[in-house]
Design a protein around this motif. Structure first.
Motif, mmCIF file in Angstrom:
data_model
loop_
_atom_site.group_PDB
_atom_site.id
_atom_site.type_symbol
_atom_site.label_atom_id
_atom_site.label_comp_id
_atom_site.label_asym_id
_atom_site.label_seq_id
_atom_site.Cartn_x
_atom_site.Cartn_y
_atom_site.Cartn_z
ATOM 1 N N THR A 10 -1.932 35.790 -29.257
ATOM 2 C CA THR A 10 -1.334 35.082 -28.123
ATOM 3 C C THR A 10 -0.047 34.395 -28.568
ATOM 4 N N GLU B 61 -9.467 31.869 -12.994
ATOM 5 C CA GLU B 61 -9.219 33.076 -13.785
ATOM 6 C C GLU B 61 -10.392 34.045 -13.583
ATOM 7 N N VAL C 142 -3.146 38.186 -15.810
ATOM 8 C CA VAL C 142 -2.357 37.312 -16.678
ATOM 9 C C VAL C 142 -1.449 38.147 -17.589
ATOM 10 N N GLN D 26 -9.433 26.979 -14.900
ATOM 11 C CA GLN D 26 -9.436 28.272 -15.588
ATOM 12 C C GLN D 26 -10.765 28.987 -15.361
ATOM 13 N N THR E 268 0.071 30.519 -29.118
ATOM 14 C CA THR E 268 -0.727 30.007 -30.228
ATOM 15 C C THR E 268 -0.135 30.406 -31.577
ATOM 16 N N ILE F 275 -4.734 28.078 -26.562
ATOM 17 C CA ILE F 275 -4.321 27.941 -25.155
ATOM 18 C C ILE F 275 -5.381 28.585 -24.263
ATOM 19 N N GLY F 276 -5.390 28.213 -22.985
ATOM 20 C CA GLY F 276 -6.395 28.757 -22.064
ATOM 21 C C GLY F 276 -7.780 28.338 -22.540
ATOM 22 N N GLY F 277 -8.663 29.305 -22.618
ATOM 23 C CA GLY F 277 -10.031 29.001 -23.045
ATOM 24 C C GLY F 277 -10.113 28.476 -24.467
ATOM 25 N N SER F 278 -9.097 28.724 -25.256
ATOM 26 C CA SER F 278 -9.104 28.243 -26.636
ATOM 27 C C SER F 278 -8.565 26.818 -26.745
ATOM 28 N N SER G 73 -7.859 31.371 -31.455
ATOM 29 C CA SER G 73 -7.376 32.441 -30.579
ATOM 30 C C SER G 73 -8.338 33.609 -30.686
ATOM 31 N N LYS G 74 -8.935 33.950 -29.578
ATOM 32 C CA LYS G 74 -9.892 35.070 -29.589
ATOM 33 C C LYS G 74 -9.210 36.328 -30.131
ATOM 34 N N THR G 75 -8.029 36.614 -29.613
ATOM 35 C CA THR G 75 -7.328 37.844 -29.996
ATOM 36 C C THR G 75 -6.456 37.651 -31.228
ATOM 37 N N PHE G 76 -6.096 36.453 -31.518
ATOM 38 C CA PHE G 76 -5.109 36.099 -32.545
ATOM 39 C C PHE G 76 -3.795 36.863 -32.330
ATOM 40 N N GLY H 72 -12.853 34.081 -22.975
ATOM 41 C CA GLY H 72 -12.136 32.874 -23.403
ATOM 42 C C GLY H 72 -12.567 31.631 -22.645
ATOM 43 N N ARG H 73 -12.673 31.750 -21.331
ATOM 44 C CA ARG H 73 -12.992 30.559 -20.514
ATOM 45 C C ARG H 73 -14.466 30.165 -20.591
HETATM 46 O O1 F6P Z 1 -4.750 33.241 -20.032
HETATM 47 C C1 F6P Z 1 -5.178 34.484 -20.450
HETATM 48 C C2 F6P Z 1 -6.034 34.392 -21.663
HETATM 49 O O2 F6P Z 1 -6.314 35.692 -22.075
HETATM 50 C C3 F6P Z 1 -7.329 33.589 -21.429
HETATM 51 O O3 F6P Z 1 -8.332 34.335 -20.852
HETATM 52 C C4 F6P Z 1 -7.637 33.105 -22.785
HETATM 53 O O4 F6P Z 1 -8.541 32.038 -22.742
HETATM 54 C C5 F6P Z 1 -6.253 32.719 -23.265
HETATM 55 O O5 F6P Z 1 -5.400 33.716 -22.734
HETATM 56 C C6 F6P Z 1 -6.093 32.607 -24.751
HETATM 57 O O6 F6P Z 1 -6.388 33.819 -25.413
HETATM 58 P P1 F6P Z 1 -6.678 33.834 -26.960
HETATM 59 O O7 F6P Z 1 -7.885 32.992 -27.220
HETATM 60 O O8 F6P Z 1 -6.902 35.275 -27.297
HETATM 61 O O9 F6P Z 1 -5.476 33.271 -27.666
#
Ligand code: F6P
Length: 543
Positions: free
Chosen positions: A211, A355, A502, A351, A214, A153-156, A206-209, A269-270
């Motif tokens: 979210t 963002e 966010v 975004q 996701t 979601i978002g940048g992902s 997911s950058k953070t894994f 992410g974006r």
């Molecule tokens: O919308 C907030 C955000 O942190 C974005 O910056 C990012 O692209 C998105 O959520 C998804 O985050 P992640 O890639 O960690 O799941």
């Protein structure tokens, strides 16, 4: 605390100058300057950018560039490219530009050989993509992969889906990609209901894994896969790969980290499409085309890094955005690609720009006393012409608009593309010059209808034209908007690379979730509106 940019003499000069420009008309600016159309244009890579149909004079451009000097734009560009920790609130470097450096470039940041690391991941992605594309990578039952489902979601999500759609004419016929982002269960349901689990590969991005959307979708996808393949957990390794910066969370989720493609905390992410986040795009178009996308980005990165302000396209367009947003009172900015393949481009840009620049404190934490982030929106032409263009032509709002077009179509259909592009050229001319009362009257229009047919004109536009929509020109276009966004952020003295706003919504959703599902009625300790809405929701869900 530093003085606000709006107190500077450069800003005050623009405020005064805006009063003059407010009363000028593009008709007169063009009539008095035969070379304006060619003079107020510039080139970045394959992108020819005409900014002559803007409400500016040479004096305006000079004043805007003086403002850029005051804000230290040139030094800030250098700081970003060299890996300084310009994302201050997170104490991080901002190095998405390193993702597209060629293999023989040199960049060591915080002791990390960034170029080597980037290319090591790109090589792994390429090897994996080739295996999937050739059919060597087999699913649990021995069948080849026919559908790649990107979950993020978002940048992902927005970067990969935008680029996949944009580059559809370059994709292999052997497989298709789908993109699931929303935690609304209908998204995953609709995108998987006609798929065969045996031929489906999920890419969990997911950058953070961490979210919620996701991970929830990924868990449901795993349940769907196992239900369809007889419940053997060994199937997960053949049908799930991950893209993340967080290996331990990927492992906790049950994905083998051998099937994980990494990136780094210095990629926002974006800004992450050119990282491993673009894996599904690479699988679709192939590693070679993906590298062309990266080299397109790099072309405009180099332009932004080295071109003087006078011919620097992203800097000029960023300064024009500041001009409308802060001095002429525009609230929104339309982005109108004349390419159906770019139908997700505006969503992607929303975004990227909003963002990034939706901030209201300066880098040192002081509330800003000037306007910041613009509101971006748009649809591909010509569809937009039959929907909202009326308001741009004859409404009361000032809406600068970017027109993006290509000389050659991706598929040759005789003169159809020429007809399409005649709309592209007609619209920017009509917006700029309109139709005067005299012109309308000369057509014999009834007197009472004349005011309705007068087109005031004087609506500013940028025209961006490239030879063809290719991976390279797409990379150039995205890099252009990234650097426009950066330029605005520098002038506004804000941090375009964090997104704390966010977070609150995410935290509150996690707190409220149990109240929707628990057996006993919740204590009702939210605000009165939220209490009543939750009670209604529970009643309608039979709880
Ligand atoms: O919308 C907030 C955000 O942190 C974005 O910056 C990012 O692209 C998105 O959520 C998804 O985050 P992640 O890639 O960690 O799941």
């Amino acid at each position: 605390m530093g003085a606000q940019i709006s107190r500077s003499s450069e800003w005050q000069a623009l405020t005064a100058h805006a009063e003059k420009i407010r009363h000028s008309h593009l008709r007169d600016l063009f009539a008095g300057d035969a070379g304006r159309g060619e003079r107020l244009s510039a080139q970045a890579g394959d992108l020819y950018v005409d900014y002559s149909k803007h409400l500016v004079t040479d004096e305006t451009l000079g004043l805007l560039r003086a403002l850029a000097g005051k804000a230290g734009l040139t030094g800030r560009i250098a700081a970003m490219f060299s890996g300084e920790h310009i994302n201050r609130s997170e104490d991080r470097a901002v190095l998405h530009t390193a993702l597209r450096l060629p293999r023989d470039a040199d960049l060591v940041v915080d002791g990390q050989d960034v170029v080597a690391d980037v290319h090591q991941v790109l090589d792994r992605m390429a090897a994996f993509s080739e295996r999937v594309r050739s059919g060597e990578w087999r699913g649990h039952t021995g069948e080849r992969i026919r559908t790649v489902v990107n979950i993020g979601i978002g940048g992902s999500d927005l970067g990969p889906v935008m680029a996949y759609e944009a580059l559809k004419s370059y994709k292999t016929d052997e497989l298709t990609c789908r993109f699931v982002s929303n935690i609304d269960p209908t998204d995953l349901y609709d995108k998987t209901r006609d798929l065969d689990p045996a031929t489906t590969l999920f890419v969990i991005v997911s950058k953070t894994f961490s979210t919620q959307e996701t991970l929830t979708n990924a868990t449901e996808a795993r349940n769907w896969l196992l239900a369809g393949l007889g419940g053997d957990a060994a199937a997960v390794a053949k049908h799930f790969v991950a893209v993340s910066t967080n290996a331990s969370r990927v492992a906790d989720f049950g994905i083998d980290t051998d099937n994980m493609f990494g990136f780094w905390d210095w990629v926002g992410g974006r800004y992450s499409l050119p990282s491993a986040v673009g894996l599904s795009v690479m699988v679709a178009i192939g590693p070679e085309r993906f590298r062309e996308l990266l080299s397109g980005y790099h072309t405009v990165d180099e332009h932004f890094r080295t071109a003087p302000l006078e011919s620097n396209v992203p800097a000029t367009l960023g300064l024009l955005n500041v001009w409308y947003n802060d001095f002429l009172g525009a609230q929104t900015h339309a982005v109108l690609p004349y390419s159906q393949y770019l139908h997700r481009f505006a969503a992607y840009l929303q975004q990227l720009t909003m963002e990034s620049n939706g901030k209201s404190v300066t880098l040192d934490g002081t509330p800003v006393d000037h306007q910041t982030g613009e509101i971006f929106w748009g649809e591909p032409g010509t569809n937009g012409q039959h929907a909202f263009y009326q308001l741009i032509h004859q409404g009361t709002k000032l809406i600068p608009a970017d027109f993006i077009g290509f000389s050659r179509p991706n598929h040759d259909t005789g003169s159809m593309h020429d007809l399409f592009m005649s709309n592209f050229f007609a619209q920017t001319a009509a917006l700029a010059f309109g139709r005067t009362r005299e012109q309308v009257e000369a057509e014999g229009v009834a007197a009472d209808v004349v005011p309705h047919k007068v087109m005031p004109g004087n609506h500013p536009t940028t025209t961006i034209i490239a030879p063809e929509l290719t991976p390279a020109t797409l990379g150039q276009l995205v890099a252009l908007y990234e650097h426009i966004t950066f330029t605005c952020g520098v002038i506004w003295d804000i941090n375009p690379f964090d997104q704390w706003g966010v977070e609150l919504g995410k935290v509150m959703a996690n707190q409220l979730a149990p109240l929707l599902t628990q057996d006993e009625a919740p204590a009702g300790d939210q605000d009165s509106s939220t209490n009543a809405l939750i009670a209604r929701y529970r009643a309608q869900r039979g709880r």
